[in-house]
Design a protein around this motif. Sequence first.
Motif, mmCIF file in Angstrom:
data_model
loop_
_atom_site.group_PDB
_atom_site.id
_atom_site.type_symbol
_atom_site.label_atom_id
_atom_site.label_comp_id
_atom_site.label_asym_id
_atom_site.label_seq_id
_atom_site.Cartn_x
_atom_site.Cartn_y
_atom_site.Cartn_z
ATOM 1 N N ILE A 97 36.453 36.129 39.924
ATOM 2 C CA ILE A 97 37.444 35.796 40.950
ATOM 3 C C ILE A 97 38.316 37.025 41.212
ATOM 4 C CG2 ILE A 97 39.485 34.375 41.451
ATOM 5 C CD1 ILE A 97 38.139 32.114 39.886
ATOM 6 N N THR A 98 38.578 37.314 42.466
ATOM 7 C CA THR A 98 39.348 38.505 42.831
ATOM 8 C C THR A 98 40.846 38.221 42.741
ATOM 9 O OG1 THR A 98 39.016 37.854 45.141
ATOM 10 C CG2 THR A 98 37.595 39.587 44.281
ATOM 11 N N GLN A 99 41.320 38.163 41.538
ATOM 12 C CA GLN A 99 42.727 37.902 41.258
ATOM 13 C C GLN A 99 43.392 39.208 40.807
ATOM 14 O OE1 GLN A 99 44.445 35.350 42.047
ATOM 15 N NE2 GLN A 99 45.270 34.197 40.334
ATOM 16 N N PRO A 100 44.572 39.554 41.339
ATOM 17 C CA PRO A 100 45.275 40.739 40.838
ATOM 18 C C PRO A 100 45.407 40.685 39.318
ATOM 19 C CG PRO A 100 46.390 39.865 42.765
ATOM 20 C CD PRO A 100 45.338 38.860 42.389
ATOM 21 N N ASN A 150 30.759 21.138 39.769
ATOM 22 C CA ASN A 150 29.503 21.750 39.318
ATOM 23 C C ASN A 150 29.537 22.100 37.831
ATOM 24 O OD1 ASN A 150 28.780 21.543 42.015
ATOM 25 N ND2 ASN A 150 29.204 23.687 42.470
ATOM 26 N N GLY A 151 30.181 21.228 37.038
ATOM 27 C CA GLY A 151 30.203 21.407 35.593
ATOM 28 C C GLY A 151 31.298 22.316 35.064
ATOM 29 N N GLN A 152 32.200 22.809 35.938
ATOM 30 C CA GLN A 152 33.298 23.669 35.507
ATOM 31 C C GLN A 152 34.630 23.105 35.975
ATOM 32 O OE1 GLN A 152 31.454 27.407 37.279
ATOM 33 N NE2 GLN A 152 32.190 28.245 35.345
ATOM 34 N N SER A 153 35.713 23.510 35.282
ATOM 35 C CA SER A 153 37.060 23.061 35.641
ATOM 36 C C SER A 153 37.867 24.225 36.185
ATOM 37 C CB SER A 153 37.776 22.469 34.423
ATOM 38 O OG SER A 153 37.128 21.287 33.986
ATOM 39 N N PHE A 154 38.609 23.974 37.264
ATOM 40 C CA PHE A 154 39.469 24.976 37.891
ATOM 41 C C PHE A 154 40.804 24.335 38.247
ATOM 42 C CE2 PHE A 154 35.124 26.202 38.717
ATOM 43 C CZ PHE A 154 35.109 27.564 38.430
ATOM 44 N N SER A 155 41.886 25.094 38.095
ATOM 45 C CA SER A 155 43.222 24.612 38.459
ATOM 46 C C SER A 155 43.915 25.679 39.295
ATOM 47 C CB SER A 155 44.036 24.282 37.209
ATOM 48 O OG SER A 155 43.483 23.207 36.499
ATOM 49 N N LEU A 156 43.318 25.997 40.420
ATOM 50 C CA LEU A 156 43.835 27.067 41.261
ATOM 51 C C LEU A 156 43.910 26.622 42.713
ATOM 52 C CD1 LEU A 156 41.795 30.087 39.827
ATOM 53 C CD2 LEU A 156 44.236 29.640 39.470
ATOM 54 N N GLY A 157 45.023 26.988 43.349
ATOM 55 C CA GLY A 157 45.140 26.844 44.792
ATOM 56 C C GLY A 157 44.942 28.203 45.433
ATOM 57 N N ILE A 158 44.924 28.231 46.753
ATOM 58 C CA ILE A 158 44.698 29.485 47.470
ATOM 59 C C ILE A 158 45.875 29.760 48.401
ATOM 60 C CG2 ILE A 158 43.377 28.367 49.322
ATOM 61 C CD1 ILE A 158 41.686 30.945 49.463
ATOM 62 N N LEU A 159 46.296 31.026 48.445
ATOM 63 C CA LEU A 159 47.373 31.448 49.333
ATOM 64 C C LEU A 159 46.923 32.706 50.060
ATOM 65 C CD1 LEU A 159 50.359 31.263 50.318
ATOM 66 C CD2 LEU A 159 50.929 32.803 48.438
ATOM 67 N N ASN A 160 47.034 32.694 51.370
ATOM 68 C CA ASN A 160 46.693 33.863 52.180
ATOM 69 C C ASN A 160 47.970 34.442 52.774
ATOM 70 O OD1 ASN A 160 43.722 33.746 52.040
ATOM 71 N ND2 ASN A 160 43.961 31.820 53.145
ATOM 72 N N THR A 185 44.796 37.722 49.440
ATOM 73 C CA THR A 185 44.463 36.380 48.980
ATOM 74 C C THR A 185 44.801 36.270 47.508
ATOM 75 O OG1 THR A 185 42.668 36.161 50.586
ATOM 76 C CG2 THR A 185 42.657 34.650 48.722
ATOM 77 N N LEU A 186 45.559 35.251 47.166
ATOM 78 C CA LEU A 186 45.978 35.017 45.788
ATOM 79 C C LEU A 186 45.631 33.582 45.415
ATOM 80 C CD1 LEU A 186 47.613 36.054 43.290
ATOM 81 C CD2 LEU A 186 49.628 35.026 44.361
ATOM 82 N N PHE A 187 45.162 33.411 44.181
ATOM 83 C CA PHE A 187 44.848 32.076 43.680
ATOM 84 C C PHE A 187 45.939 31.668 42.699
ATOM 85 C CE2 PHE A 187 40.861 34.049 44.950
ATOM 86 C CZ PHE A 187 40.455 33.123 45.910
#
Length: 823
Positions: A418-421, A575-585, A595-597
């Motif tokens: 994931i392209t997160q700073p 798809n078998g994985q857990s994520f707790s992220l929103g998206i901000l542009n 773009t920040l998650f």
Amino acid sequence: MNRIKIAASILLASFSQLTFAQTAPPADLVTIEQNFKKLDVLGSVLYVAAHPDDENTRLLAYLAQEKHYRTGYLSLTRGDGGQNLLGSEQGELLGLIRTQELLAARKVDGAEQFFTRANDFGFSKGPDETLKIWDREKVLGDVVWVIRKFRPDVIICRFPTTGEGGHGHHTSSAILAQEAFAAAADPKRFPEQLQYVKTWQAKRLLWNTFNFGTTNTIRPGQFKVDVGVYNPIIGKGYGELAAESRSNHKTQGFGSARQRGEAPEFFKTILGDAPQNDLLDGVDATWSRIKGGEAIAAEISTIRKNFDVDHPEKSVPALVKLLDQVEKVQNAYWRAQKVKELDNLIAACAGLWFESYTVESTYALGDSIAVYSQVLDRYSDKVKLNSISINGIAKSYNSAIAANQLQSYSINTFAAKITQPYWLQTPHTQGTYNIPDQLSVGNPETQGLLTADFEFTIEGKLIHFERRLVYKFVDPVRGEVYQLLTIAPPVTANVESKDYIFNSTIPQTIQIKLKSFTKASGSISLKPMAGWKVVPEKFDFSNKNKGDEWTVAFTVTPADNQPKTTTLEAVVNVNGQSFSLGILNIKYDHVPNITLFLPAQAKLIDVDLKIAGKKIGYIQGAGDLVPDALKQVGYDVHQLSENEILNGDLSGYDAIITGVRAWNVNERLAVEQPKLMEYVKNGGNLLVQYNNNAGIVTKQIGPYPLRVVNQRVTDEDAKVTILDQQSPVLNYPNKISQDDFNGWIQERGLYFVSDIDPQYKTVLQMNDPGEAPNNGSLVVGNYGEGRFIYTSLAFFRQLPAGVPGAYRLFINLLSKPKNQPLN
């Protein structure tokens, strides 16, 4: 007209507002000539200060493009705690924008950009507070790391250790630079770094003295350099380049006029021996500083003498032979620098252009990415493309490139990360970002993501080049546009509000907007929260396609009568994985799209809160999130236009608010002010939030005189004394007590008022440690049938952060009592 995504070549001689993610270095003759000169110089200078916009862009441009030193700017912070004149982003979001503004500035002045993990937590009055909050040892370690990596011959501070810089961050930057000057050379300091870098002792540490406003630190006899010289190759002086560079700091409103002519910069020696003739006195900045360098210098001189501006490609064979010599240099640091410079110079002279791009802006983690590459050899057929490698997936070609014929290639890779700073990938403290990976420290952006490695054979020699993958498209208005490529979670979850205020056991609806970036099936739920009831337990979804968006709504109810604050977190299982992220542009014309998650979270705040009134008029200032916070607790907030203020009926508004710095950035308020005073006189309630003391658009904001001054209380826990217990703003509709000033963030307030007319009443008193009490944070005055309030309290930070007491007090300021004295 549909947006057409096509392949096209582009050659940039300078930074473009529309094309941010430059895929190839400039290759014009001006750049080639400047790079030839740089190739012949082996000297380096590091400039150190605290924030974006602290740097001396004129000096940086002079050092990088006149003296041709490797020049760097180390900004200890990313400017996260400043104000934003363009929008409502605060904190780390503002830091992301200002990072890109700095990178844009460096493209103009030619310097490199570095950071530490220090977080700009807001204005600080002294270094003791700053260094405590920053975690002095960690940030010092980062400064040492940058020095050991960059290996500057000379270090220059923008500010002194003695406080003339005013801001505690400024003074701290000088203190840390001075400590790091010695620590970088000491193998006992930060020894864990030495598995990657070597110790380094700079020749000297200088302070670039200044004359700002009423503070003049320039003294007779100080060493000086005229940096206002004209560069005929570029066609500009360094004062002109500096203005172009500094004008990239748009969120700070630092657009600058071009300066021309003589411009001396003054320096005081802090450590090391003092320079007599040049900043790098005593440093051999020629090839003679390394073994065997004289022969390399002679070869460079010959190549330059024989260079044909009409046929740069004729220099390629000699440059390739020179590269062989440079690769044998024993000095690893200068070998790496000069090999990189030579590689780019060879490509420029050979007319070799190449890039890799995608035709979609965003891909989901784990998905396949089709990457398209283009190669163009403009001058000869003596270049062979061996391979292109992306994320370890290589494709061999081993083919000659026909002269001036654009060649296209494709390769499939996958979205690996994931392209997160990197500094925002884990939670951080008030003062420092958490950076577990030592190799990331100092970098302006996340390294190692989404790059393509090109291997060519040029004149019989293997040469590797790296290009960043970008998203490229053609916009019908802007033309060819490059933007940063984004790798997203499969499904993001954006909680509708950052805060939910509960002042009873009445349930609230929590809406969550989901977006799929791939083919996805799964569910969304909320993590269990003690003392709160959530219905339903989860929502399932299936067969969602890329680009699908949908909204789910959970009902959340306090389960008992005990006041509580908790964090709500949405969890997407997909798809078998857990994520707790929103998206901000974040999108502005002057920087790349960001773009920040963000964590898919919100605060649930159970607070005793009474509300009076309903309809609020808001006059936008420099940008804040106060209107959203008010809507969250049930107010009807309307953004007022100039026509509505001048010609409309304002009597229907229970209160009118001016946003932060509105009287600095909205020139029309000078015209609208009489109508606002008429609204107050006829029974209205006008609340003015803080303004900068510089550049207020009218001589008198309120009905009676007061003066905005540069005074503030930066300690968010500073004691608050209530001066008027009976004031309606402390009693209606909420009873305000000392407890309501607990839990504030970053600061109490800024730009307080003084010379307060007696017809105003002061309500609160506070001060930072060691300073005199200040009663200029909140003043209230009756005018006609209405009430005028000026507040310097930092509500624009407190309300988005969900501070309960700030909500209670702010609502009181909006709530004008009826049939009783107003103040």
